[in-house]
Write a protein that holds these residues in place. Structure first.
Motif, PDB file in Angstrom:
ATOM      1  N   GLY A  76       0.816  -1.214   0.000  1.00 24.87           N
ATOM      2  CA  GLY A  76       0.000   0.000   0.000  1.00 24.87           C
ATOM      3  C   GLY A  76       0.845   1.258   0.000  1.00 24.87           C
ATOM      4  N   ILE A  77       1.930   1.227   0.759  1.00 28.41           N
ATOM      5  CA  ILE A  77       2.831   2.383   0.783  1.00 28.41           C
ATOM      6  C   ILE A  77       3.508   2.563  -0.568  1.00 28.41           C
ATOM      7  N   SER A  78       3.847   1.472  -1.227  1.00 24.53           N
ATOM      8  CA  SER A  78       4.472   1.588  -2.549  1.00 24.53           C
ATOM      9  C   SER A  78       3.493   2.161  -3.576  1.00 24.53           C
ATOM     10  N   ASP A  79       2.198   1.999  -3.328  1.00 27.31           N
ATOM     11  CA  ASP A  79       1.200   2.586  -4.221  1.00 27.31           C
ATOM     12  C   ASP A  79       1.090   4.102  -4.074  1.00 27.31           C
ATOM     13  N   PHE A  80       1.751   4.687  -3.077  1.00 27.67           N
ATOM     14  CA  PHE A  80       1.756   6.147  -2.956  1.00 27.67           C
ATOM     15  C   PHE A  80       2.408   6.775  -4.180  1.00 27.67           C
ATOM     16  N   GLN A  81       3.283   6.042  -4.850  1.00 33.30           N
ATOM     17  CA  GLN A  81       3.962   6.554  -6.029  1.00 33.30           C
ATOM     18  C   GLN A  81       3.083   6.512  -7.279  1.00 33.30           C
ATOM     19  N   ARG A  82       2.058   5.678  -7.271  1.00 35.99           N
ATOM     20  CA  ARG A  82       1.203   5.539  -8.447  1.00 35.99           C
ATOM     21  C   ARG A  82       0.277   6.745  -8.568  1.00 35.99           C
ATOM     22  N   GLU A  85      -5.392   8.134 -10.531  1.00 34.81           N
ATOM     23  CA  GLU A  85      -6.372   7.577 -11.467  1.00 34.81           C
ATOM     24  C   GLU A  85      -6.159   6.085 -11.708  1.00 34.81           C
ATOM     25  N   LYS A  86      -4.993   5.554 -11.331  1.00 40.55           N
ATOM     26  CA  LYS A  86      -4.710   4.130 -11.526  1.00 40.55           C
ATOM     27  C   LYS A  86      -4.993   3.302 -10.281  1.00 40.55           C
ATOM     28  N   LEU A  87      -5.446   3.932  -9.206  1.00 39.48           N
ATOM     29  CA  LEU A  87      -5.726   3.224  -7.965  1.00 39.48           C
ATOM     30  C   LEU A  87      -7.153   2.683  -7.966  1.00 39.48           C
ATOM     31  N   SER A  88      -7.347   1.577  -7.277  1.00 43.83           N
ATOM     32  CA  SER A  88      -8.667   0.967  -7.166  1.00 43.83           C
ATOM     33  C   SER A  88      -9.350   1.461  -5.894  1.00 43.83           C
ATOM     34  N   LEU A  89     -10.511   2.040  -6.076  1.00 45.02           N
ATOM     35  CA  LEU A  89     -11.256   2.540  -4.918  1.00 45.02           C
ATOM     36  C   LEU A  89     -11.708   1.385  -4.031  1.00 45.02           C
ATOM     37  N   THR A  90     -12.267   0.342  -4.638  1.00 38.98           N
ATOM     38  CA  THR A  90     -12.794  -0.767  -3.839  1.00 38.98           C
ATOM     39  C   THR A  90     -11.681  -1.473  -3.063  1.00 38.98           C
ATOM     40  N   GLN A  91     -10.543  -1.651  -3.668  1.00 39.26           N
ATOM     41  CA  GLN A  91      -9.428  -2.302  -2.981  1.00 39.26           C
ATOM     42  C   GLN A  91      -8.978  -1.478  -1.782  1.00 39.26           C
ATOM     43  N   ASN A  92      -8.856  -0.191  -1.972  1.00 42.01           N
ATOM     44  CA  ASN A  92      -8.386   0.660  -0.883  1.00 42.01           C
ATOM     45  C   ASN A  92      -9.448   0.857   0.190  1.00 42.01           C
ATOM     46  N   PHE A 121      -3.664  -1.196  12.181  1.00 40.14           N
ATOM     47  CA  PHE A 121      -3.805   0.251  12.267  1.00 40.14           C
ATOM     48  C   PHE A 121      -3.118   0.928  11.078  1.00 40.14           C
ATOM     49  N   PHE A 122      -1.888   0.498  10.784  1.00 43.40           N
ATOM     50  CA  PHE A 122      -1.172   1.085   9.651  1.00 43.40           C
ATOM     51  C   PHE A 122      -1.822   0.714   8.325  1.00 43.40           C
ATOM     52  N   LEU A 123      -2.412  -0.466   8.241  1.00 41.87           N
ATOM     53  CA  LEU A 123      -3.137  -0.861   7.039  1.00 41.87           C
ATOM     54  C   LEU A 123      -4.337   0.053   6.827  1.00 41.87           C
ATOM     55  N   GLY A 124      -5.054   0.366   7.904  1.00 38.07           N
ATOM     56  CA  GLY A 124      -6.176   1.301   7.812  1.00 38.07           C
ATOM     57  C   GLY A 124      -5.718   2.696   7.423  1.00 38.07           C
ATOM     58  N   CYS A 125      -4.580   3.119   7.968  1.00 43.21           N
ATOM     59  CA  CYS A 125      -4.041   4.444   7.617  1.00 43.21           C
ATOM     60  C   CYS A 125      -3.690   4.521   6.138  1.00 43.21           C
ATOM     61  N   VAL A 126      -3.070   3.464   5.609  1.00 40.39           N
ATOM     62  CA  VAL A 126      -2.735   3.429   4.186  1.00 40.39           C
ATOM     63  C   VAL A 126      -4.012   3.508   3.358  1.00 40.39           C
ATOM     64  N   GLY A 127      -5.043   2.760   3.767  1.00 44.13           N
ATOM     65  CA  GLY A 127      -6.317   2.798   3.056  1.00 44.13           C
ATOM     66  C   GLY A 127      -6.950   4.181   3.080  1.00 44.13           C
ATOM     67  N   VAL A 128      -6.903   4.849   4.221  1.00 46.99           N
ATOM     68  CA  VAL A 128      -7.470   6.198   4.324  1.00 46.99           C
ATOM     69  C   VAL A 128      -6.732   7.171   3.405  1.00 46.99           C
ATOM     70  N   VAL A 129      -5.403   7.087   3.392  1.00 44.59           N
ATOM     71  CA  VAL A 129      -4.615   7.977   2.539  1.00 44.59           C
ATOM     72  C   VAL A 129      -4.956   7.747   1.071  1.00 44.59           C
ATOM     73  N   GLN A 130      -5.042   6.484   0.661  1.00 44.31           N
ATOM     74  CA  GLN A 130      -5.309   6.188  -0.743  1.00 44.31           C
ATOM     75  C   GLN A 130      -6.735   6.573  -1.142  1.00 44.31           C
ATOM     76  N   VAL A 131      -7.715   6.286  -0.289  1.00 47.51           N
ATOM     77  CA  VAL A 131      -9.090   6.694  -0.602  1.00 47.51           C
ATOM     78  C   VAL A 131      -9.177   8.213  -0.672  1.00 47.51           C
ATOM     79  N   SER A 132      -8.457   8.912   0.202  1.00 47.43           N
ATOM     80  CA  SER A 132      -8.429  10.381   0.148  1.00 47.43           C
ATOM     81  C   SER A 132      -7.812  10.871  -1.153  1.00 47.43           C
ATOM     82  N   ARG A 133      -6.748  10.218  -1.596  1.00 45.98           N
ATOM     83  CA  ARG A 133      -6.116  10.599  -2.860  1.00 45.98           C
ATOM     84  C   ARG A 133      -7.087  10.410  -4.031  1.00 45.98           C
ATOM     85  N   ILE A 134      -7.786   9.278  -4.040  1.00 44.15           N
ATOM     86  CA  ILE A 134      -8.750   9.016  -5.112  1.00 44.15           C
ATOM     87  C   ILE A 134      -9.873  10.041  -5.081  1.00 44.15           C
ATOM     88  N   TYR A 135     -10.369  10.342  -3.904  1.00 46.37           N
ATOM     89  CA  TYR A 135     -11.441  11.329  -3.757  1.00 46.37           C
ATOM     90  C   TYR A 135     -10.979  12.710  -4.239  1.00 46.37           C
TER      91      TYR A 135
END
Length: 179
Positions: A76-82, A85-92, A121-135
């Motif tokens: 999930g952290i490595s996906d911060f570089q992506r 628009e290439k991120l999956s909302l449902t996955q995150n 906890f860190f998995l949830g944080c990664v998910g929140v960051v990615q969903v925020s990026r998509i939003y």
């Protein structure tokens, strides 16, 4: 209720301390000393021995589950570089939900597994960051929070429909094979 519980605990332990019964026994010429019922309690265990014999130690699933789950956090952290628009909302969203639910659960179960709670906890944080990026990406496309929310909803519905279609196809194939 909690004050009653504390009162009951106080009354029950007061008797043990006064009479020197149970693990609290008086030594000649001394006050109370805690005595363990375990054999060999007097010898010091090394850090490795304590970790090995712990209820959440190296030889249990309580240790290895968090170790393996760190791979999800690192991915999930490595996906911060992506790009967003290439991120999956449902996955995150799944990562975010998994992190939130299992963090709480890890603190309720016995033995309490703090290592697994930390990784969740860190998995949830990664998910929140990615969903925020998509939003934020969807919001920047339309400059309207309502449109961004509709796009997120549409993407979630489309992916759910895709899963349903794939499941129906798999069931049809399985039924045809059995005929």
């Amino acid at each position: 209720m909690s004050s009653r519980l504390g009162f009951r605990f106080l009354n029950n332990t007061r008797f043990a301390f006064r009479n020197g019964s149970g693990p609290f026994r008086r030594q000649a010429g001394q006050g109370f000393r805690f005595q363990s019922s375990e054999a060999g309690a007097g010898e010091q265990q090394s850090t490795f021995q304590r970790m090995w014999n712990s209820p959440v130690g190296v030889k249990t699933v309580h240790f290895w589950a968090p170790v393996m789950k760190w791979a999800l956090v690192i991915a999930g952290i490595s996906d911060f570089q992506r790009p967003a628009e290439k991120l999956s909302l449902t996955q995150n969203m799944a990562l975010m939900g998994t992190g939130a639910i299992w963090t709480r659960w890890c603190l309720i179960i016995k033995p309490r597994n703090v290592l697994l709670a930390a990784v969740n906890f860190f998995l949830g944080c990664v998910g929140v960051v990615q969903v925020s990026r998509i939003y934020m990406y969807n919001k920047s496309l339309e400059n309207s929070p309502v449109e961004a929310a509709k796009d997120l909803e549409k993407e979630a519905v489309d992916s759910a429909k895709g899963v349903v279609t794939a499941t129906e196809d798999a069931v049809k194939t399985a039924v045809e094979k059995t005929k």
